[in-house]
Motif scaffolding. Structure first.
Motif, short mmCIF file in Angstrom:
data_model
loop_
_atom_site.label_atom_id
_atom_site.label_comp_id
_atom_site.label_asym_id
_atom_site.label_seq_id
_atom_site.Cartn_x
_atom_site.Cartn_y
_atom_site.Cartn_z
N THR A 60 46.28 44.44 49.03
CA THR A 60 45.40 45.76 48.17
C THR A 60 44.65 44.41 47.50
OG1 THR A 60 47.43 47.21 46.53
CG2 THR A 60 45.66 47.32 48.46
N ILE A 61 44.59 44.80 46.09
CA ILE A 61 44.18 44.36 45.20
C ILE A 61 44.32 44.23 43.67
CG2 ILE A 61 41.80 43.37 43.23
CD1 ILE A 61 40.07 44.06 45.49
N PRO A 62 45.56 44.01 43.12
CA PRO A 62 46.51 44.46 42.53
C PRO A 62 45.53 44.81 41.32
CG PRO A 62 46.90 42.14 43.18
CD PRO A 62 45.80 42.34 44.20
N SER A 63 46.34 45.47 41.00
CA SER A 63 46.13 46.07 39.45
C SER A 63 45.95 44.86 37.71
CB SER A 63 46.96 47.29 38.92
OG SER A 63 47.60 47.88 39.03
N ASN A 64 47.20 44.44 38.68
CA ASN A 64 47.19 43.30 37.07
C ASN A 64 46.14 42.33 37.60
OD1 ASN A 64 49.68 43.94 36.16
ND2 ASN A 64 50.72 42.89 37.91
N PHE A 65 45.10 42.91 37.90
CA PHE A 65 43.47 41.15 37.38
C PHE A 65 43.09 42.10 36.43
CE2 PHE A 65 44.25 39.43 42.14
CZ PHE A 65 44.51 38.64 41.62
#
Length: 728
Positions: free
Chosen positions: A312-317
């Motif tokens: 998944t696309i990490p929320s830390n972006f």
């Protein structure tokens, strides 16, 4: 009594006798080291100087006669001679080869042949110049391998050989360059393994080796470089290699660019690099998930597209305040897209934020669907777009994320005044509409740590003027354009300060021109974390600066030599000397006027409806600095280049060579004549350029082959005024 012919012969013999006395006096106490004078003559002999840029190398002494590009120390050394300090021959249209005699310039600190057409190999004898600090050979056609001898230059700070055809491997001897901070070797054909011995370099800050033929593995030892700021290895072939985990420990790193290197394995966790501003790992074969650690708050660019990433696309972006580009297209990412990535950003009018998630397996957006102004989110090719009609996410988008980074040309409403030729209104001055003569500088950021320049324009202006020790209003960014690399090419105008005691026109004095030029040519502008390394493309001296060359030294003539010259001159009879001086003055003035008619640009400005007056900088930008790849024709008058104006108009630029330059009146008359010609079988005149000793005509561009190809057998051709009339 003498006949008139006898009198002339007598005066000539007296002149020869008097001159010989001067030469003998000078030779008794020579000025420039004869070894270096001989070396310069050999260098000139091996070069091809089609435009006679080095014509004054046949006259006088190199250090006291102002030979083009020759700068010497101010005083004589212990041996009683003056010695060369710099050889600055950038952008002079030189071809031919580099003579091995260069190695005899043993006191040289700067060797600069940038932006010429020099071929052949790099002489190993350059390794004899132990005082050398800057070796600048980029932008030529050099071939062969890098000499091992270059690795034994103890004071070398910068080696620039990029944009040549250098082949062979990197010499292991380069590990001895303890003071070298800059390795700029990109855009060549260098092959083989990166020597792990280079990890011993204690001062290296920039390693630019992109666009070569490097193979083997990425040396993990490079992480041991204590001061490395930029590691750029794009477009090499490290097939089967993984990115060493040790690269996560490169605490000083500002930019890591490993695009299209055939890398495999997982993406390393780079969250421990505190100031990382630019990351490009795109177009590899990286697999696994994106590490969840938050990258540096300084990050402007994250490019991970065209890999095999999953998860998944990490929320830390989210929460990255300077992020301009987040590209993760063409992977196998799944799940939801956190809208907090863009919802957390507050952008001003000069900022843009582009997120490219196209062609993944993303099914949903978590959070709000609202997109703030200046934000673009690309989701085409995901399951999400099969289940929704959200045009703002699934519509078509341009692939050029720099499409609006074109030009910053500024205009002033100062029609009540007019500036003399080669002067213009200073657009950023606190005093409106005063005329000044700018210095024109071609400049390029070689590896910037950003993707969208307008957001950093003000910061760049502060950086540049601070480095040059100028006022902020003295700089105008005339234009800029992104190039392949990516690199950022721009044309700068530097204006003198306002001084109401100098009348209506303002210029830099000669010493200030020299100071500013040496700041660029000596790489004395401090490096910037965000803007990275730069290169000088050209430093244009036109108009009132046309005959100015940086006064970097005094004459350097010793007292004994000066006394000898004076005595030699006195030895001639006073009356004869006066007559001879008159003859010399007349001959000099005749030659001066001939040169002025040939080289000086027009002093008369004209305004013709529908015909634009272009600057030299605009023409250079449109034709990629008159690159040979843009040349589409050649004739007795000069060359024709294909150009693209900032508004996208495609034009043909006819650039007259020096021998074909017309007089001022003739050139302006031709422009007026051509502007009145309108016929369906004639290309229209768009504009002209008449500055910096150049004469150019700008026509609309005719595609689909040459005019001859299109009209052969239909029209007869009549040559007139540099154009062709075509008659049925």
């Amino acid at each position: 009594m003498f006949s008139s012919r006898g009198a002339v012969l007598f005066l000539f013999l007296c002149l020869c006798w008097s001159s010989s006395k001067i030469v003998v006096a000078a030779d008794d106490d020579s000025i420039t080291d004869p070894i270096e004078v001989s070396a310069l003559r050999s260098i000139k002999k091996s070069l091809v100087d089609d435009y006679s840029k080095l014509s004054n190398w046949n006259r006088g002494d190199p250090c006291t006669s102002n030979w083009t590009g020759v700068l010497c120390f101010n005083t004589t050394m212990d041996d009683g001679y003056l010695h060369l300090r710099e050889l600055q021959l950038l952008n002079l249209n030189l071809s031919g080869n580099l003579s091995p005699e260069i190695g005899r310039l043993s006191y040289l600190t700067i060797l600069d042949f940038m932006w010429n057409k020099i071929s052949g190999s790099i002489p190993k004898e350059i390794g004899n110049i132990k005082s050398l600090e800057l070796l600048l050979l980029n932008g030529n056609e050099l071939t062969g391998s890098l000499p091992e001898e270059l690795g034994y230059l103890p004071k070398l700070d910068r080696i620039q050989i990029d944009q040549n055809y250098i082949s062979g491997s990197l010499p292991k001897s380069f590990a001895n360059l303890n003071k070298t901070r800059h390795f700029h070797m990109n855009n060549n054909s260098i092959s083989g393994q990166i020597p792990p011995e280079l990890s011993r370099l204690p001062s290296l800050v920039h390693m630019l080796l992109d666009n070569n033929n490097l193979t083997g593995y990425l040396p993990p030892e490079l992480s041991e470089l204590p001061k490395l700021l930029i590691l750029q290895l794009d477009n090499n072939n490290f097939e089967g290699t993984t990115i060493p985990a040790s690269y996560s420990n490169m605490s000083k790193l500002l930019k890591l660019s490993l695009r299209n290197c055939s890398l495999q394995g997982p993406m390393p966790d780079l969250s421990r690099i505190p100031n990382l501003g630019y990351l490009d790992l795109s177009s590899n074969q990286l697999n696994g998930s994106i590490p969840p650690g938050r990258l540096s708050l300084n990050i402007t660019t994250i490019k991970l597209s065209n890999n095999k990433l999953t998860g998944t696309i990490p929320s830390n972006f989210s929460g990255l305040p300077r992020l301009q580009r987040l590209f993760i297209a063409n992977n196998s990412l799944s799940g939801s897209i956190p809208s907090s990535i863009w919802q957390s950003r507050t952008l001003n009018a000069t900022e843009t934020f582009i997120l490219d998630f196209q062609n993944n397996n993303l099914t949903n957006i978590s959070g709000s669907f609202n997109i703030p102004p200046n934000v673009t989110v690309r989701l085409r090719g995901n399951p999400f777009c099969l289940n929704t009609n959200a045009e703002q996410f699934c519509g078509s988008h341009s692939d050029d994320d720099n499409e609006i980074d074109r030009s910053t040309n500024s205009t002033l409403d100062c029609r009540a005044q007019s500036c003399p030729t080669d002067y213009e209104y200073s657009p950023t001055s606190p005093i409106r509409c005063f005329c000044a003569a700018p210095l024109l500088v071609g400049y390029r950021l070689k590896s910037p740590g950003l993707s969208y320049f307008p957001a950093y324009k003000n910061l760049f202006e502060e950086y540049m003027t601070s480095g040059l020790k100028l006022n902020l209003y003295q700089l105008d960014i005339d234009s800029f354009r992104w190039e392949k690399g990516p690199r950022l090419k721009m044309y700068l105008k530097l204006f003198p300060v306002y001084d109401n005691s100098s009348g209506n026109s303002y210029v830099f004095n000669a010493s200030e021109v020299g100071r500013i030029r040496s700041m660029f040519t000596g790489w004395n502008i401090p490096d910037s974390d965000i803007f990275g390394p730069y290169e000088l493309i050209n430093f244009t001296l036109q108009g009132p600066y046309r005959d100015v060359f940086p006064p970097s030294r005094n004459s350097g003539i010793s007292k004994a030599a000066l006394a000898g010259i004076i005595l030699g001159a006195i030895a001639g009879a006073v009356t004869i000397s006066a007559i001879v001086s008159l003859l010399i003055v007349r001959a000099h003035m005749k030659n001066y006027h001939a040169i002025s008619r040939r080289r000086h640009s027009s002093k008369t400005s004209i305004k013709i409806d529908g015909v634009r007056s272009f600057t030299y900088g605009e023409m250079a930008l449109a034709t990629n600095n008159f690159n040979s790849s843009t040349q589409i024709g050649q004739g007795g008058y000069g060359k024709v280049y294909k150009g693209i104006l900032p508004d996208g108009t495609v034009v043909a630029v006819k650039r007259a060579q020096e021998g074909s330059l017309q007089g001022e009146k003739e050139f302006l008359t031709e422009i007026q004549f051509l502007s009145r010609l309108h016929h369906r079988n004639l290309v229209s005149l768009v504009g002209y350029c008449d500055e910096e000793g150049e004469q150019m005509l700008v026509y609309e561009f005719m595609s689909n082959g040459t005019l001859r190809d299109q009209l052969s057998g239909i029209f007869s051709v009549i040559r007139h005024s540099g154009i062709c009339f075509f008659l049925h």
